[in-house]
Write an enzyme that holds these catalytic residues in place. Sequence first.
Site, PDB file in Angstrom:
ATOM      1  N   GLU A  23       3.944  -6.848   1.943  1.00  0.00           N
ATOM      2  CA  GLU A  23       3.439  -7.191   0.603  1.00  0.00           C
ATOM      3  C   GLU A  23       3.458  -5.976  -0.326  1.00  0.00           C
ATOM      4  OE1 GLU A  23      -0.558  -8.421   1.408  1.00  0.00           O
ATOM      5  OE2 GLU A  23       0.037 -10.081   2.700  1.00  0.00           O
ATOM      6  N   GLY A  59       3.725  -3.781  -3.576  1.00  0.00           N
ATOM      7  CA  GLY A  59       3.621  -3.984  -5.020  1.00  0.00           C
ATOM      8  C   GLY A  59       4.135  -2.750  -5.733  1.00  0.00           C
ATOM      9  N   CYS A  82     -12.335   3.002 -28.998  1.00  0.00           N
ATOM     10  CA  CYS A  82     -13.615   3.692 -29.203  1.00  0.00           C
ATOM     11  C   CYS A  82     -14.364   3.902 -27.898  1.00  0.00           C
ATOM     12  CB  CYS A  82     -14.447   2.885 -30.187  1.00  0.00           C
ATOM     13  SG  CYS A  82     -13.542   2.699 -31.721  1.00  0.00           S
ATOM     14  N   TYR A 124      -9.321   5.225 -12.806  1.00  0.00           N
ATOM     15  CA  TYR A 124      -9.249   5.981 -11.547  1.00  0.00           C
ATOM     16  C   TYR A 124      -9.023   7.469 -11.777  1.00  0.00           C
ATOM     17  CZ  TYR A 124      -7.528   1.288 -10.248  1.00  0.00           C
ATOM     18  OH  TYR A 124      -7.340  -0.053 -10.099  1.00  0.00           O
ATOM     19  N   GLY A 169       0.764  -1.239   0.000  1.00  0.00           N
ATOM     20  CA  GLY A 169       0.000   0.000   0.000  1.00  0.00           C
ATOM     21  C   GLY A 169       0.792   1.285   0.000  1.00  0.00           C
TER      22      GLY A 169
END
Length: 416
Positions: free
Chosen positions: A273, A275, A342, A316, A239
């Site tokens: 963890e 990423g 499109c 987002y 995170g």
Amino acid sequence: MSVFAYRDGTLCAESVPLPEIAARFGTPCYVYSRAALEGAYRAFETALAGREDLICYAMKANSNIAILDLFARMGAGLDIVSGGELARGLAAGAAPGRIVFSGVGKSEAEIRAGLAAGIRCFNVESASELARIVRVADALGKRAPVSLRVNPDVDPRTHPYISTGLKENKFGVAYDEALALYREAARSPHLDVIGVGFHIGSQLAEVAPFVDALDRLLVLARALEREGIRLRHLDIGGGLGIRYREEQPPAVADYIAAMLERLAGRPFALLLEPGRALVGNAGILLTRVEYLKPGAPHNFAIVDAAMNDLMRPSLYDAWHDILPVARRSGALRRYEVVGPVCETGDFLGRDRDLAIAEGDLLAVMSAGAYGMSMSSNYNSRPRAPEVLVDGAAVHLIRSRETVESLFALERRLPGG
Ligand code: LLP
């Protein structure tokens, strides 16, 4: 200094000018830097020095085998969320004992595969999942190592789509229910209760929510100790945010220091963890301007990469810097940088001031995380190739897809 920098007016990846990569592999093309990947990993390693830890790279951020292999060589484990990621991780050479399995919807087959491989831990997200793990372990005559992913109900103050540790989110076991579930798990002969963890969201720009979540888990861990349930590890999830634009995310060292301070004197091994923090700023998406379409109210720069290659802006409204690969003089113009797909939502950047001409190359920055791994074939567009630059060397780590491969699994109806 960034590994993506201008030399004599041309943007380079380490020491390779990006036009060379475009000429050799075409565009769009993902370009990663080995130095940046290794540097990001080392920042965690250095900050953690002296503490028993395992950095489980959240491979959903970028699951190319070459990148998994590179992190495995540095000693990383993996955080996986599917049977596909398990198979991919093992194919890349990850040690099963360094793999943790997260995710709210593990299927029976996935649990079986994890047990058969001998993974380090299942991060359990519900009472039903725990019951399923017991059944599968019983059938296989194995004990399943488990940790509960607890939902600490803290606000990570990030985009709502990537916030996961609030009680209205689907993730984790509710904090108030965790103790009872631990008691149940501890009684099962088919489970090894080894840890507790959280993951509260992604692209966090502050340390405080991590500290709050950790504090809540430490209270829980004490309550468990009082009942004789001793955990071996505490998993603080991923995170940590990166800088895309003006964000000022905490430095890895400060984030880890805050965690270690809270953990002082507590016996747990620390699992992480991360990423995005490992790969996000180690990659760019290289694209070429196909057409310029001046007009009102917008000037459009239509490029050959699109939302199917990099979904984050469409999904987002995420910002990625867009840099011209060759600097040109001339007036800046404000553009909507859009793809050929499109959809009106197919944009890579809005309101970008650029001096560009048709045929120019652009670099969409900070595209190493959740870029290729979230790409699709929408509009029957083959996925872009991926290359990894290492000093002056360029390695193709994924070929461009062929159009034929896109419909190779499809069948016409019989007759006709
Ligand atoms: N652990 C778990 C259980 C996760 O669900 C995630 C990410 C991570 C670790 C790694 O989080 P990171 O360190 O990368 O923030 N597609 C979104 C991000 C979704 C993150 C999903 N879970 C984006 O492009 O921003």
